[in-house]
Design a protein around this motif. Structure first.
Motif, PDB file in Angstrom:
ATOM      1  N   PHE A 217       3.796   9.364 -13.344  1.00 38.09           N
ATOM      2  CA  PHE A 217       2.727   9.315 -11.972  1.00 38.09           C
ATOM      3  C   PHE A 217       2.901   8.266 -11.086  1.00 38.09           C
ATOM      4  O   PHE A 217       3.461   7.945  -9.720  1.00 38.09           O
ATOM      5  CB  PHE A 217       1.714   8.662 -12.760  1.00 38.09           C
ATOM      6  N   GLU A 245       4.133   0.262   2.646  1.00 37.77           N
ATOM      7  CA  GLU A 245       2.571   0.539   2.692  1.00 37.77           C
ATOM      8  C   GLU A 245       1.977   0.250   2.054  1.00 37.77           C
ATOM      9  O   GLU A 245       2.142   0.058   0.482  1.00 37.77           O
ATOM     10  CB  GLU A 245       2.671   1.580   3.209  1.00 37.77           C
ATOM     11  N   THR A 246       0.656   0.208   2.414  1.00 35.52           N
ATOM     12  CA  THR A 246      -0.811  -0.072   1.314  1.00 35.52           C
ATOM     13  C   THR A 246      -0.403   0.893  -0.753  1.00 35.52           C
ATOM     14  O   THR A 246      -0.436   2.113   0.213  1.00 35.52           O
ATOM     15  CB  THR A 246      -1.671  -0.303   1.796  1.00 35.52           C
ATOM     16  N   GLY A 247      -0.016   0.197  -1.663  1.00 35.58           N
ATOM     17  CA  GLY A 247      -0.463   1.373  -2.094  1.00 35.58           C
ATOM     18  C   GLY A 247       0.786   2.340  -2.592  1.00 35.58           C
ATOM     19  O   GLY A 247       1.236   2.813  -3.509  1.00 35.58           O
ATOM     20  N   CYS A 248       1.683   1.974  -2.149  1.00 36.13           N
ATOM     21  CA  CYS A 248       3.012   1.977  -2.467  1.00 36.13           C
ATOM     22  C   CYS A 248       3.865   1.958  -3.798  1.00 36.13           C
ATOM     23  O   CYS A 248       4.998   1.965  -4.502  1.00 36.13           O
ATOM     24  CB  CYS A 248       4.128   2.051  -1.438  1.00 36.13           C
ATOM     25  N   GLY A 249       3.439   0.187  -4.132  1.00 39.87           N
ATOM     26  CA  GLY A 249       3.922   0.090  -5.452  1.00 39.87           C
ATOM     27  C   GLY A 249       4.361  -1.070  -5.426  1.00 39.87           C
ATOM     28  O   GLY A 249       5.154  -1.602  -6.551  1.00 39.87           O
ATOM     29  N   LYS A 250       4.509  -2.392  -4.554  1.00 42.71           N
ATOM     30  CA  LYS A 250       4.684  -3.410  -4.646  1.00 42.71           C
ATOM     31  C   LYS A 250       4.205  -4.158  -5.543  1.00 42.71           C
ATOM     32  O   LYS A 250       5.069  -5.010  -6.431  1.00 42.71           O
ATOM     33  CB  LYS A 250       4.186  -4.305  -3.083  1.00 42.71           C
ATOM     34  N   THR A 251       2.759  -4.097  -5.859  1.00 41.78           N
ATOM     35  CA  THR A 251       2.461  -5.048  -7.214  1.00 41.78           C
ATOM     36  C   THR A 251       2.973  -4.877  -8.644  1.00 41.78           C
ATOM     37  O   THR A 251       3.422  -5.676  -9.623  1.00 41.78           O
ATOM     38  CB  THR A 251       1.204  -5.660  -7.303  1.00 41.78           C
ATOM     39  N   THR A 252       2.906  -3.753  -9.052  1.00 43.70           N
ATOM     40  CA  THR A 252       2.960  -3.137  -9.482  1.00 43.70           C
ATOM     41  C   THR A 252       4.234  -2.526 -10.471  1.00 43.70           C
ATOM     42  O   THR A 252       4.730  -2.532 -11.743  1.00 43.70           O
ATOM     43  CB  THR A 252       1.225  -1.705 -10.123  1.00 43.70           C
ATOM     44  N   ARG A 289      -3.616  -3.321 -15.356  1.00 41.40           N
ATOM     45  CA  ARG A 289      -2.679  -2.037 -14.866  1.00 41.40           C
ATOM     46  C   ARG A 289      -1.372  -1.885 -15.630  1.00 41.40           C
ATOM     47  O   ARG A 289      -1.645  -0.942 -16.216  1.00 41.40           O
ATOM     48  CB  ARG A 289      -2.961  -2.101 -13.510  1.00 41.40           C
TER      49      ARG A 289
HETATM   50  N1  LIG Z   1      -6.306  -0.211 -11.784  1.00 41.63           N
HETATM   51  C1  LIG Z   1      -5.317   0.912 -11.373  1.00 41.63           C
HETATM   52  N2  LIG Z   1      -5.607   2.066 -11.984  1.00 41.63           N
HETATM   53  C2  LIG Z   1      -5.217   3.078 -11.365  1.00 41.63           C
HETATM   54  N3  LIG Z   1      -4.165   3.582 -10.576  1.00 41.63           N
HETATM   55  C3  LIG Z   1      -3.566   2.025  -9.980  1.00 41.63           C
HETATM   56  C4  LIG Z   1      -4.295   0.912 -10.632  1.00 41.63           C
HETATM   57  N4  LIG Z   1      -4.125  -0.163  -9.299  1.00 41.63           N
HETATM   58  C5  LIG Z   1      -3.433   0.370  -8.550  1.00 41.63           C
HETATM   59  N5  LIG Z   1      -2.838   1.487  -9.076  1.00 41.63           N
HETATM   60  C6  LIG Z   1      -1.680   2.803  -8.432  1.00 41.63           C
HETATM   61  O1  LIG Z   1      -0.997   2.510  -8.508  1.00 41.63           O
HETATM   62  C7  LIG Z   1      -0.518   2.637  -6.995  1.00 41.63           C
HETATM   63  C8  LIG Z   1       0.105   1.730  -6.339  1.00 41.63           C
HETATM   64  O2  LIG Z   1      -0.723   0.120  -6.516  1.00 41.63           O
HETATM   65  P1  LIG Z   1       0.162  -1.435  -5.922  1.00 41.63           P
HETATM   66  O3  LIG Z   1      -1.088  -2.260  -6.106  1.00 41.63           O
HETATM   67  O4  LIG Z   1       1.551  -1.498  -6.845  1.00 41.63           O
HETATM   68  O5  LIG Z   1       0.464  -1.024  -4.540  1.00 41.63           O
HETATM   69  P2  LIG Z   1       0.608  -2.353  -3.183  1.00 41.63           P
HETATM   70  O6  LIG Z   1       2.188  -1.370  -2.920  1.00 41.63           O
HETATM   71  O7  LIG Z   1       1.045  -3.399  -3.643  1.00 41.63           O
HETATM   72  O8  LIG Z   1      -0.430  -2.641  -2.707  1.00 41.63           O
HETATM   73  P3  LIG Z   1      -0.978  -3.118  -2.007  1.00 41.63           P
HETATM   74  O9  LIG Z   1      -0.057  -3.748  -0.637  1.00 41.63           O
HETATM   75  O10 LIG Z   1      -2.264  -2.984  -1.072  1.00 41.63           O
HETATM   76  O11 LIG Z   1      -1.565  -4.381  -2.839  1.00 41.63           O
HETATM   77  C9  LIG Z   1      -1.728   2.642  -6.705  1.00 41.63           C
HETATM   78  O12 LIG Z   1      -1.474   2.705  -5.044  1.00 41.63           O
HETATM   79  C10 LIG Z   1      -2.700   2.899  -7.278  1.00 41.63           C
HETATM   80  O13 LIG Z   1      -1.869   4.464  -7.268  1.00 41.63           O
END
Ligand SMILES: Nc1ncnc2c1ncn2[C@@H]1O[C@H](COP(=O)(O)OP(=O)(O)OP(=O)(O)O)[C@@H](O)[C@H]1O
Length: 306
Positions: A217, A245-252, A289
């Motif tokens: 994943f 972009e939002t949800g690309c994975g920056k935070t996690t 997460r």
């Molecule tokens: N609690 C969760 N449970 C399931 N999947 C998650 C969870 N948090 C994040 N994800 C998945 O991990 C992906 C990356 O999330 P992440 O928060 O790292 O994105 P991001 O780039 O930081 O987004 P944003 O700019 O909105 O903060 C998300 O697109 C989502 O599919």
């Protein structure tokens, strides 16, 4: 006639400038001290090293203390008077930290001089044939005042100097990795063992069926394509700005890429990463997460704090 020197000094670590007065100057005692101008004293600074370590009174044994000491060294009262002046000058001089003397009469009168120094708010101590008066507390032992262990200037050949320099630099960098704190060898061993445990645990998780699924994943996220570029940018720069972009994975993902690469390099135990979130709920959700993606529970390698 051998005559000890009087000089003001600053211990090696805090040495900026030293005022010194030669034996010849001290022989004329009080008058000379009061008449000596500061510029003259400053001219003497270059001799500090030699004065400090030279046993100029070595051939005078302490047997000379006794009935004729008054003729030799002048009266105690005069000596105290001289020292009142010297210590006053020390207190007035912001650049000087201490006054040191090797004169016998100063050792003879040390008890009274020490009491005088205490009354003036100074510290004093006698080291074998040296008496010292200082603005700061004095240690039990001063290698720079120990005549039996004279310190000599050692001149290293250029090549050897560079080699020593390289070793020191390598050592400094090694220590700096552990948070800039000089850690003991024992602590380094503990960190190393912990790092190896973290690496083993990470490998076990990544090879497990749940771990494989989670990795699949994570690899599908846009951030994964930039993993190597990001790690290189972090290694080469002090500050890195990432946008995506939002949800690309920056935070996690980004923090995990860093942690995983440090764990793979057996440096995991010395690696700390802090992530900020604007709200408590998102701090908890992101922590949970990331812990889940690592096959852990909150409180192992991932946690949150408000
Ligand atoms: N609690 C969760 N449970 C399931 N999947 C998650 C969870 N948090 C994040 N994800 C998945 O991990 C992906 C990356 O999330 P992440 O928060 O790292 O994105 P991001 O780039 O930081 O987004 P944003 O700019 O909105 O903060 C998300 O697109 C989502 O599919």
């Amino acid at each position: 006639m051998p005559c000890s020197s009087f000089f003001m000094s600053i211990p090696p670590l805090r040495r900026h400038a030293v005022l010194s007065c030669s034996g010849a100057a001290t022989r004329t005692r009080r008058l000379n001290w009061k008449n000596v101008s500061w510029p003259y004293l400053e001219q003497q600074t270059s001799n500090y090293g030699r004065f400090a370590y030279q046993d100029v009174s070595g051939d005078d044994s302490d047997r000379e203390f006794g009935s004729n000491q008054q003729q030799m060294c002048g009266s105690t009262l005069d000596n105290i008077d001289d020292w009142r002046w010297k210590l006053t000058m020390l207190l007035r001089n912001k650049d000087e930290q201490e006054v040191v003397s090797r004169e016998k009469k100063d050792r003879r009168d040390f008890e009274q001089l020490s009491a005088l120094a205490t009354r003036m708010g100074l510290h004093s101590r006698q080291y074998a044939k040296v008496v010292a008066f200082s603005k700061v507390p004095l240690p039990n032992y001063r290698s720079d005042l120990d005549d039996k262990r004279p310190q000599r200037e050692v001149i290293l050949p250029f090549g050897l100097l560079r080699e020593v320099d390289d070793h020191l630099k390598a050592y400094g960098q090694l220590k700096y990795r552990n948070g800039g704190i000089f850690v003991s060898v024992a602590m380094e061993r503990i960190l190393r063992r912990r790092s190896l445990q973290l690496r083993e645990k990470q490998q076990d998780w990544q090879e497990s069926p749940e771990g494989q699924k989670m990795l699949e994943f994570r690899r599908s996220l846009p951030a994964h394509k930039e993993r190597e570029a990001l790690l290189n940018a972090i290694a080469q720069n002090q500050v890195v700005v990432v946008s995506g972009e939002t949800g690309c994975g920056k935070t996690t993902q980004l923090p995990q890429y860093i942690l995983e690469s440090e764990i793979e390099a057996a440096r995991g135990a010395a690696c700390s990463i802090i992530c900020t979130q604007p709200r408590r709920i998102s701090a908890i959700a992101v922590s949970e997460r990331v812990a889940a993606e690592r096959g852990e529970k909150i409180g192992e390698s991932v946690s949150f704090f408000f």
